[in-house]
Design a protein around this motif. Structure first.
Motif, short mmCIF file in Angstrom:
data_model
loop_
_atom_site.label_atom_id
_atom_site.label_comp_id
_atom_site.label_asym_id
_atom_site.label_seq_id
_atom_site.Cartn_x
_atom_site.Cartn_y
_atom_site.Cartn_z
N THR A 201 0.84 -1.20 0.00
CA THR A 201 0.00 0.00 0.00
C THR A 201 0.87 1.25 0.00
N LEU A 202 0.27 2.38 -0.30
CA LEU A 202 1.02 3.63 -0.33
C LEU A 202 1.56 3.98 1.06
N ASP A 203 0.75 3.73 2.09
CA ASP A 203 1.21 4.01 3.45
C ASP A 203 2.45 3.20 3.80
N ARG A 204 2.41 1.92 3.52
CA ARG A 204 3.54 1.06 3.86
C ARG A 204 4.75 1.38 3.00
N TYR A 205 4.50 1.78 1.76
CA TYR A 205 5.59 2.17 0.89
C TYR A 205 6.31 3.40 1.43
N CYS A 206 5.55 4.38 1.87
CA CYS A 206 6.16 5.60 2.41
C CYS A 206 6.89 5.34 3.73
N GLU A 207 6.42 4.34 4.48
CA GLU A 207 7.06 4.02 5.77
C GLU A 207 8.36 3.25 5.60
N ALA A 208 8.55 2.61 4.44
CA ALA A 208 9.75 1.80 4.21
C ALA A 208 10.98 2.68 4.05
N GLU A 209 12.15 2.07 4.16
CA GLU A 209 13.40 2.78 3.89
C GLU A 209 13.79 2.51 2.43
N HIS A 210 14.27 3.57 1.77
CA HIS A 210 14.41 3.51 0.32
C HIS A 210 15.87 3.65 -0.13
N LEU A 211 16.14 3.05 -1.29
CA LEU A 211 17.42 3.19 -1.97
C LEU A 211 17.18 3.93 -3.28
N VAL A 212 18.04 4.89 -3.58
CA VAL A 212 17.94 5.67 -4.82
C VAL A 212 19.26 5.54 -5.57
N VAL A 213 19.17 5.32 -6.87
CA VAL A 213 20.36 5.30 -7.72
C VAL A 213 20.69 6.73 -8.10
N SER A 214 21.85 7.20 -7.67
CA SER A 214 22.26 8.59 -7.92
C SER A 214 23.77 8.67 -7.96
N GLN A 215 24.33 9.13 -9.07
CA GLN A 215 25.77 9.25 -9.19
C GLN A 215 26.31 10.35 -8.29
N THR A 216 25.51 11.38 -8.07
CA THR A 216 25.98 12.52 -7.27
C THR A 216 25.73 12.34 -5.78
N GLY A 217 24.94 11.33 -5.40
CA GLY A 217 24.60 11.14 -3.99
C GLY A 217 23.38 11.92 -3.56
N ASP A 218 22.72 12.60 -4.50
CA ASP A 218 21.50 13.33 -4.19
C ASP A 218 20.35 12.34 -4.04
N GLY A 219 19.74 12.30 -2.87
CA GLY A 219 18.69 11.33 -2.61
C GLY A 219 17.31 11.74 -3.09
N GLY A 221 14.70 12.28 -5.84
CA GLY A 221 14.48 11.87 -7.23
C GLY A 221 13.07 12.14 -7.69
N PHE A 222 12.75 11.58 -8.86
CA PHE A 222 11.42 11.84 -9.45
C PHE A 222 10.31 11.25 -8.59
N VAL A 223 10.59 10.16 -7.86
CA VAL A 223 9.57 9.56 -6.99
C VAL A 223 9.17 10.53 -5.89
N ASP A 224 10.16 11.26 -5.36
CA ASP A 224 9.86 12.23 -4.31
C ASP A 224 8.95 13.35 -4.81
N GLN A 225 9.14 13.73 -6.07
CA GLN A 225 8.27 14.75 -6.65
C GLN A 225 6.84 14.24 -6.78
N LEU A 226 6.69 12.96 -7.19
CA LEU A 226 5.36 12.38 -7.31
C LEU A 226 4.69 12.25 -5.94
N LEU A 227 5.46 11.84 -4.94
CA LEU A 227 4.90 11.71 -3.59
C LEU A 227 4.51 13.08 -3.04
N ALA A 228 5.32 14.09 -3.27
CA ALA A 228 5.01 15.43 -2.77
C ALA A 228 3.71 15.94 -3.37
N GLY A 229 3.42 15.55 -4.62
CA GLY A 229 2.16 15.95 -5.24
C GLY A 229 0.95 15.36 -4.55
N GLN A 230 1.17 14.29 -3.78
CA GLN A 230 0.09 13.68 -3.02
C GLN A 230 0.21 13.98 -1.53
#
Length: 328
Positions: A201-219, A221-230
């Motif tokens: 579920t979306l609740d459990r997804y947001c509660e989980a700890e996440h890994l992001v692929v980023s060459q610069t180390g910036d955590g 990403g586009f998923v955070d933008q989508l989540l912020a919209g909700q």
């Protein structure tokens, strides 16, 4: 204003000399490879040292070792020579069966890991003498617009230091030829037995700890933008520089990551990684092979484009969870 260097007064064969001496680490072996005398190689190195204002190679009992400046120059010189060889070879009639050309393809590693196995099989079958160099492409950090995010790749294509770029772009500048290879979307990758797989579920997804692929180390990403919209957010506990490393980390932890569907379908099982559908739409994007229109007059490049099209991945089949039992 800086004075431009008159290349007519520079012997560009000295760059080839640099490349061979760097590879051999020995003046005598470099001389044999270039069918020159050791004295001629030493003389050429002297001219190159004066031209570049650096010793370049230091003598040792076992040969020569490059200076720090020589190591800095190694990649730019290799690119210059690769571009020159590409121009010369493209002037000859191209025959895939007998060609010994080397093509350079740039792509994000999650894309090359999908396309490379079938492409290599076709190259070996049709053109065993042809070699490929694959480079990892990364977007410019902080740029959302596609043309700006991949401007480094476009510049290298125009400089002919790279033959083809495979980019996640819906369009490319008009001066480039582009061909859609396949469409991709994202799934959630997690270790087998992960608790989130039972009820993503979306609740459990947001509660989980996440890994992001980023060459610069910036955590972020586009998923955070989508989540912020909700009105949601998540905690990014780890960033790693590439997708293959992400799989090995996910397999040994409770971290969750949004990764390309076809990439995980091809490589996830061997790492013990499974997938579930995301609880919110993560969007789709096209992967396109891109090269300058002018470069497409090269018969060899046209051949490689056709081979890439034949290497398109089949639609990925993602395992789905069985429907939950309803108690009567």
């Amino acid at each position: 204003m800086l004075n431009q260097i008159d290349l007519a007064r520079v012997d560009l064969n000295l760059l080839t000399l640099f490349e061979v001496v760097l590879a051999e680490g020995h003046v005598g072996r470099a001389a044999q490879r270039m069918h020159l005398t050791p004295s001629a190689v030493s003389h050429g190195l002297g001219r190159l040292r004066r031209l570049l204002n650096d010793p370049l190679f230091l003598r040792t009992p076992k040969g020569v070792v490059p200076t720090a400046r020589a190591m800095e120059l190694a990649e730019p010189i290799a690119q210059v020579l690769a571009g020159a060889r590409s121009i010369v070879s493209s002037a000859e009639a191209f025959d895939a069966g007998s060609s010994t050309r080397r093509f350079t393809i740039g792509a994000p590693d999650g894309v090359s890991a999908v396309l490379l196995p079938p492409l290599l099989a076709r190259v070996r079958a049709a053109a065993p003498g042809i070699a490929l160099s694959v480079r990892q492409l990364l977007p410019e950090p902080g740029d959302a617009a596609v043309e700006r995010a991949w401007r480094g790749a476009y510049a290298e294509l125009e400089a002919r230091t790279m033959d083809i770029a495979i980019l996640p772009a819906a369009s490319s500048p008009a001066r480039f030829h582009a061909q859609v290879l396949y469409e991709e979307d994202f799934v959630l990758a997690l270790r087998k037995g992960h608790a989130l797989a039972k009820a993503p579920t979306l609740d459990r997804y947001c509660e989980a700890e996440h890994l992001v692929v980023s060459q610069t180390g910036d955590g972020h990403g586009f998923v955070d933008q989508l989540l912020a919209g909700q009105g949601r957010s998540r905690r990014v506990a780890l960033t790693v520089p590439n997708f293959l490393f992400a799989l090995s980390v996910i397999a040994e932890t409770d971290l969750v990551s949004a990764l390309p569907r076809r990439f995980v379908a091809l490589h996830g099982a061997r790492h013990g990684v499974t997938v579930v559908e995301p609880p919110l739409p993560l969007g789709k994007f096209q992967l396109r092979a891109v090269a300058p229109h002018a470069a497409m007059m090269d018969a060899g490049l046209d051949w490689l484009f056709a081979l890439l099209a034949q290497s398109r991945p089949a639609p990925a089949k993602t395992p789905t969870r069985p429907p939950a039992r309803v108690r009567k």
